[in-house]
Design an enzyme around this catalytic site. Sequence first.
Site, PDB file in Angstrom:
ATOM      1  N   GLN A 222       0.835  -1.209   0.000  1.00  0.00           N
ATOM      2  CA  GLN A 222       0.000   0.000   0.000  1.00  0.00           C
ATOM      3  C   GLN A 222       0.869   1.258   0.000  1.00  0.00           C
ATOM      4  OE1 GLN A 222      -3.715   0.247   2.364  1.00  0.00           O
ATOM      5  NE2 GLN A 222      -2.758   1.955   3.422  1.00  0.00           N
TER       6      GLN A 222
ATOM      7  N   THR B 225       4.276   4.730  13.683  1.00  0.00           N
ATOM      8  CA  THR B 225       4.031   5.225  12.327  1.00  0.00           C
ATOM      9  C   THR B 225       3.137   4.283  11.526  1.00  0.00           C
ATOM     10  OG1 THR B 225       6.243   6.198  12.411  1.00  0.00           O
ATOM     11  CG2 THR B 225       5.177   6.096  10.260  1.00  0.00           C
TER      12      THR B 225
ATOM     13  N   GLU C 110       0.334   1.511  10.318  1.00  0.00           N
ATOM     14  CA  GLU C 110      -1.108   1.403  10.601  1.00  0.00           C
ATOM     15  C   GLU C 110      -1.683   2.724  11.109  1.00  0.00           C
ATOM     16  OE1 GLU C 110      -3.304  -1.045   9.814  1.00  0.00           O
ATOM     17  OE2 GLU C 110      -1.547  -1.735   8.743  1.00  0.00           O
TER      18      GLU C 110
END
Length: 665
Positions: free
Chosen positions: A138, A423, A425
């Site tokens: 992602q 940082t 999720e």
Amino acid sequence: MGGGVDHLAPERNKAEFDVDSLKIVWAGSSHDLQLSERMSRLVASDPAFRKDNRAILGRKELFKNTLRKATYAWKRINELRLTEEEAYKFRTFVDEPAFTDLHWGMFVPAIKGQGTDEQQKKWLPLAQKMQIIGCYAQTELGHGSNVQGLETTATFDPETDEFVIHSPTLTSSKWWPGGLGKVSTHAVVYARLIIAGQDHGVNGFIVQLRSLDDHLPLPGITIGDIGAKFGNGAYNTMDNGVLRFDKVRIPRDQMLMRISQVTREGKLVQSSVPRQLVYGTMVFVRQAIVADASVALSRAVCIATRYSAVRRQFGSHNGGPETQVIDYKTQQARLFPLLASAYAFRFVGEWLNWLYTDVTQRLQAGDFSTLPEAHACTAGLKSLTTSVTADGIEECRKLCGGHGYLCSSGLPELFAVYVPSCTYEGDNVVLQLQVARYLVKTISQLGSGKKPIGTTAYLGRLEQLLQYRSDVQKAEDWLKPNEVLGAFEARAAKKSIAVAQNLSKFSNPEDGFQELSADLVEAAVAHGQLIVVSKFIEKLQKDIPGKGVKQQLENLSSIYALYLLHKNLGDFLSTGTITPKQGHLANEQLRSLYSQVRPNAIALVDAFNHSDHYLGSVLGRYDGNVYPKLYEEAWKDPLNDSVVTDGYQEYIRPLLKQQLRNARL
């Protein structure tokens, strides 16, 4: 200090409660405790899972060693026919970040959560047998938190019935996914869905990255590792990767289509499955992160507490022993609030697990009413617990003095492994801003008669809370749960209402959010702290078995709340919630609570039930045999393989002999 002697036995004998009962409370149940002990023993007794040499291995050697461990772990899981629950615990105790974390923790859940039944039938058996290895692609070089800003494109080609996956810019390179750099054969890739020139936002696609025959990248795919990361060992066992696509074609049926489908004709169709289900997965991932926070913090606190009891410094009278460091009030005032926080996070994590189950059942029944609150709540608690834990591990390192800086203390690596959770999720500040938006929205809807629910229910009593003034008269009054809850609710409500009122002065609300973002974060943190305080108090209202256990947890609950009150005294005073005198009384009570926890400190960390293998710390050893083991560890360093160091002839000798012109510089 001889072998086999328990140097901490005198400390253990001071305990005023039944440690075995508290072990069950910490684990969640007798079943969970037995499961953990069984899996922990399996890993610790197997020399293949040795981890004391990680800090001195070079990157290539370290990574290959992790591949060996992860593959061997999979072999053992199959040989022992472990259940899914047992396998998860087993991997936890191996305690080394590896590609398998992302395969089981992100790739498989993404297919389960976003794939259709047919897609699940096709891909899950392969993934569950590890015939394919997956990751979750992602994050990009240019976008992390802002998922809607991702640049990778997936353009539908109606002529061939395929999607063309492409990285149009350098910043669209996938960057950071664990397991991607060297291992994964497949990825769930998040890209902008483009149909007939129209952008339909971000969607997930299953893309094969490497050949299943020779592991070479497939045509059009550029892939590698992003380089060394913070710390020795630590997260360098993971191949965080970079990935670029040059017009890579995949079949249409590899778009994850549970929520929306693209037909053969190129029509985008929303399925009957509600989009909100994706948020259900997010609630699950974040509650798991909160549970992990309590474990990571408990490991650091266990090391620091045991070593503080072993270490003696100053205070010797007439040649007697020096004072144990744990007896200094300055040490207690830094250490015991972290001990209390570990328990607080454990219990709020348990409650989040219940919340996830509740939300899931509601979603399946088509009830989305509690979802926004659950989403805000898990976002806030992920942020709060990971921030406190990262800072707490570092504080525990400082509490161990100079020796805490040694890799053999276990603390530098624990910190380096843990700190990225602030940082991933969801960046912790961005998450608190999401919580703040929800709080402001909740307050704005009060006028229309919409009742706040769940963890925001207290905002329904806004008028009362705005008038709230604590009536604490003496220090012991701060031990009353209703006094603590009243103060924390009033402070949180007053912070939220103040920022909401300031926002209403802006003609453009977005300008207000920009300008007041620091205040908004403060309001969100106050709300999060209230949730943790209230869930600890709720836990204590249940039946807690074991002699003296409830009393210890009540002490820790009070320490957690009163330490927060002391640290945030400005909030409580400026909102008129308490008086300076009441603040002083809270601090007085806090000092008294530290004295009550002191004799129980070692037993309270023993209840975490961490094995020496899992702790991986010379300072945190169960038997307290610290100094001989530190001495032993030092000689294992490769620098000590030779008595005269490599480089003596080339550099040190010419320097000493004033013959630098002969040196090979």
